[in-house]
Scaffold this motif. Structure first.
Motif, PDB file in Angstrom:
ATOM      1  N   ALA A 109      -4.130   1.357  -5.339  1.00  0.00           N
ATOM      2  CA  ALA A 109      -4.683   1.564  -4.262  1.00  0.00           C
ATOM      3  C   ALA A 109      -6.095   0.945  -3.749  1.00  0.00           C
ATOM      4  CB  ALA A 109      -4.545   3.158  -3.756  1.00  0.00           C
ATOM      5  N   MET A 110      -6.879   0.987  -5.096  1.00  0.00           N
ATOM      6  CA  MET A 110      -8.274   0.510  -5.103  1.00  0.00           C
ATOM      7  C   MET A 110      -8.367  -1.191  -5.136  1.00  0.00           C
ATOM      8  SD  MET A 110      -9.922   3.197  -4.813  1.00  0.00           S
ATOM      9  CE  MET A 110     -11.549   2.497  -4.790  1.00  0.00           C
ATOM     10  N   LEU A 144      -0.493  -1.148   7.391  1.00  0.00           N
ATOM     11  CA  LEU A 144       1.013  -1.447   6.940  1.00  0.00           C
ATOM     12  C   LEU A 144       1.227  -0.320   5.974  1.00  0.00           C
ATOM     13  CD1 LEU A 144       0.482  -5.231   6.150  1.00  0.00           C
ATOM     14  CD2 LEU A 144       2.756  -4.269   6.791  1.00  0.00           C
ATOM     15  N   LEU A 145       2.441   0.215   6.038  1.00  0.00           N
ATOM     16  CA  LEU A 145       2.857   1.310   5.134  1.00  0.00           C
ATOM     17  C   LEU A 145       4.004   0.776   4.073  1.00  0.00           C
ATOM     18  CD1 LEU A 145       2.634   4.337   4.086  1.00  0.00           C
ATOM     19  CD2 LEU A 145       4.361   4.894   5.863  1.00  0.00           C
ATOM     20  N   THR A 146       3.814   0.855   2.769  1.00  0.00           N
ATOM     21  CA  THR A 146       4.783   0.356   2.108  1.00  0.00           C
ATOM     22  C   THR A 146       5.904   1.143   1.365  1.00  0.00           C
ATOM     23  OG1 THR A 146       3.569   0.384  -0.009  1.00  0.00           O
ATOM     24  CG2 THR A 146       2.792  -1.261   1.271  1.00  0.00           C
ATOM     25  N   LYS A 147       5.827   2.373   1.738  1.00  0.00           N
ATOM     26  CA  LYS A 147       6.989   3.303   1.333  1.00  0.00           C
ATOM     27  C   LYS A 147       7.505   3.977   2.531  1.00  0.00           C
ATOM     28  CE  LYS A 147       6.280   3.812  -3.766  1.00  0.00           C
ATOM     29  NZ  LYS A 147       6.312   4.881  -4.695  1.00  0.00           N
ATOM     30  N   LEU A 150       1.433   2.261  -0.225  1.00  0.00           N
ATOM     31  CA  LEU A 150      -0.196   1.795  -0.012  1.00  0.00           C
ATOM     32  C   LEU A 150      -0.205   1.859   1.595  1.00  0.00           C
ATOM     33  CD1 LEU A 150      -0.804  -0.852  -2.406  1.00  0.00           C
ATOM     34  CD2 LEU A 150      -1.064   1.758  -2.689  1.00  0.00           C
ATOM     35  N   LEU A 151      -1.217   2.564   2.035  1.00  0.00           N
ATOM     36  CA  LEU A 151      -1.518   2.215   3.433  1.00  0.00           C
ATOM     37  C   LEU A 151      -2.835   1.392   3.641  1.00  0.00           C
ATOM     38  CD1 LEU A 151      -1.530   3.475   6.624  1.00  0.00           C
ATOM     39  CD2 LEU A 151      -3.240   4.888   5.827  1.00  0.00           C
ATOM     40  N   ILE A 152      -2.250   0.263   4.371  1.00  0.00           N
ATOM     41  CA  ILE A 152      -3.193  -0.993   4.272  1.00  0.00           C
ATOM     42  C   ILE A 152      -3.719  -1.381   5.550  1.00  0.00           C
ATOM     43  CG2 ILE A 152      -3.087  -3.559   3.490  1.00  0.00           C
ATOM     44  CD1 ILE A 152      -0.545  -3.039   1.751  1.00  0.00           C
ATOM     45  N   ALA A 153      -4.979  -1.520   5.505  1.00  0.00           N
ATOM     46  CA  ALA A 153      -5.624  -2.074   6.726  1.00  0.00           C
ATOM     47  C   ALA A 153      -5.857  -3.829   6.636  1.00  0.00           C
ATOM     48  CB  ALA A 153      -6.961  -1.286   7.188  1.00  0.00           C
ATOM     49  N   VAL A 154      -5.155  -4.459   7.243  1.00  0.00           N
ATOM     50  CA  VAL A 154      -5.426  -5.770   6.987  1.00  0.00           C
ATOM     51  C   VAL A 154      -5.765  -6.553   8.184  1.00  0.00           C
ATOM     52  CG1 VAL A 154      -2.985  -6.416   7.679  1.00  0.00           C
ATOM     53  CG2 VAL A 154      -4.184  -7.997   6.158  1.00  0.00           C
ATOM     54  N   ASP A 188      -3.531   5.124  -0.992  1.00  0.00           N
ATOM     55  CA  ASP A 188      -2.141   5.460  -1.110  1.00  0.00           C
ATOM     56  C   ASP A 188      -1.863   6.829  -0.566  1.00  0.00           C
ATOM     57  OD1 ASP A 188      -3.272   7.094  -3.013  1.00  0.00           O
ATOM     58  OD2 ASP A 188      -1.891   6.411  -4.644  1.00  0.00           O
ATOM     59  N   VAL A 189      -0.629   7.027   0.001  1.00  0.00           N
ATOM     60  CA  VAL A 189      -0.281   8.218   0.835  1.00  0.00           C
ATOM     61  C   VAL A 189       0.451   9.516  -0.150  1.00  0.00           C
ATOM     62  CG1 VAL A 189       1.294   8.969   2.730  1.00  0.00           C
ATOM     63  CG2 VAL A 189       0.133   6.687   2.941  1.00  0.00           C
ATOM     64  N   THR A 190      -0.465  10.312  -0.481  1.00  0.00           N
ATOM     65  CA  THR A 190       0.215  11.424  -1.318  1.00  0.00           C
ATOM     66  C   THR A 190       0.011  12.681  -0.512  1.00  0.00           C
ATOM     67  OG1 THR A 190      -1.900  11.266  -2.357  1.00  0.00           O
ATOM     68  CG2 THR A 190      -0.324   9.850  -3.236  1.00  0.00           C
ATOM     69  N   GLY A 191      -0.804  13.617  -1.319  1.00  0.00           N
ATOM     70  CA  GLY A 191      -0.479  14.935  -0.800  1.00  0.00           C
ATOM     71  C   GLY A 191      -0.920  15.463   0.438  1.00  0.00           C
TER      72      GLY A 191
END
Ligand code: CO
Ligand code: CO
Length: 354
Positions: free
Chosen positions: A95-96, A176-179, A309-313, A228-231
């Motif tokens: 994520a980094m 974008l969200l990858t899962k 991953l939550l990605i800002a592109v 990353d999208v977690t807890g």
């Protein structure tokens, strides 16, 4: 001698996976009360931001990325638990924008209560994921504990100029969200014996998938921010991005990939406590479309374990990155955008306006 496993791993704790995180509200109060130490100039990313990992510069072109993550069993199969815990811990390096290099195992295990083969399977599952990540196990630490817990401390490397903080999103970026999400609800359903073996397999596969491919693909695109999208759930992590970046975020609820049956299970009351806490924590900063009912809102806040991953592109390149991720076999979706309007707040659109 192999004994048949009679105790369900997930029955040994009240919470599971990233759902056992201490809530963001409680945690920030505690951290704020601690004395501040003098800032080391080589510390590029530290504790003052809500980033996934710390980054420490060694030379002008090399920095360490360090993170640690561990939790109680989220699935009953010990091998799968090891895989999920490892994929989750490694994810904070991805994520980094970093590359994981070495890991240490963190083990808490009721050695008198569970067969030692259970621990061997957990370690084997983790080891396979660590190898898949191209990283090397260098050691670990274990304690005898009533509740099993497992995770990794991970060290990765990154170029100091290529660090992806969650606070880098810019107006005009697309997200974008990858899962898919819904993991907290589905894994709570595992504890309550409400899932078929196929459904357990699906949610386990989502959690055990490394964010490696997603991270490798995004490295070639103008990505401004990532987490990353977690807890804390999708909206919790998106809100950290909005606040940290000083942007507003718009999310199209209809575009967010959700695991099958999440809503049905939520309607039956299968909602983890962490998810409700997340909802209460973010709710004052979110404007939900009236068409989204309480269950839809809980799902968007659902405590995820080992999420995507939550990605800002850059908006101009978002479609291209989306296509490249799909090509690479990543279940990515374009779910929203960053805006100049309503900085630090999230607007969640319902299906009808999308
Ligand atoms: Co993280
Ligand atoms: Co983490």
């Amino acid at each position: 001698m192999q004994q048949e496993q009679t105790i369900k791993l997930t029955s040994l704790s009240t919470k599971g996976g990233c759902g056992c995180k201490i809530g963001p509200g409680e945690l920030s109060g505690i951290l704020a009360s601690l004395p501040k130490s003098e800032r080391d100039p080589n510390l590029l990313v530290g504790t003052e931001t809500n980033d996934d990992a710390g980054v420490y510069k060694l030379t002008d072109d090399l920095a360490l990325v360090q993170t640690v993550d561990f939790f109680t069993p989220i699935v009953d199969d010990p091998y799968a638990f090891g895989q999920v815990a490892a994929a989750n811990a490694l994810s904070d390096v991805y994520a980094m924008g970093g590359t994981p290099k070495t890991v240490l195992n963190l083990v808490a295990f009721p050695i008198a209560k569970l067969d030692p083969s259970v621990l061997a399977d957990i370690l084997r599952g983790a080891g396979d994921k660590v190898r898949e990540a191209g990283a090397t196990l260098v050691g670990g630490h274990s304690i005898d504990d009533n509740e099993p817990k497992f995770g990794l401390a991970v060290t990765g490397v990154i170029h100091p100029d290529r660090v992806l903080a969650n606070a880098g999103a810019k107006p005009g970026d697309r997200l974008l969200l990858t899962k898919p999400i819904g993991v907290g609800i589905l894994t709570t359903a595992i504890k309550r014996d409400k899932l078929s073996p196929e459904e357990i397999e699906r949610v386990t596969a989502v959690m055990a998938t490394l964010n490696r491919r997603a991270a490798e693909v995004m490295a070639d695109y103008p990505v401004h921010g990532c987490t990353d999208v977690t807890g804390f759930g999708l909206l919790g992590h998106a809100l950290e991005m909005a606040k940290g970046s000083g942007v507003g975020i718009v999310i199209d609820a209809a575009k967010v990939p959700v695991l099958p049956r999440a809503k049905e299970l939520a309607a039956e009351g299968v909602i983890p406590g962490g998810t409700k806490n997340n909802y209460r924590h973010v709710e004052p900063s979110i404007d939900f479309a009236p068409s989204l009912d309480e269950l839809d809102r809980f799902i968007l806040c659902d405590a995820v374990t080992s999420g995507g991953l939550l990605i800002a592109v850059d908006g101009e390149r978002a479609e291209a990155l989306h296509a490249a991720l799909l090509d690479a076999g990543v279940e990515a979706a374009l779910i929203g955008a960053a805006t100049r309007e309503h900085p630090g707040r999230i607007v969640v659109r319902g299906g009808e306006e999308a």
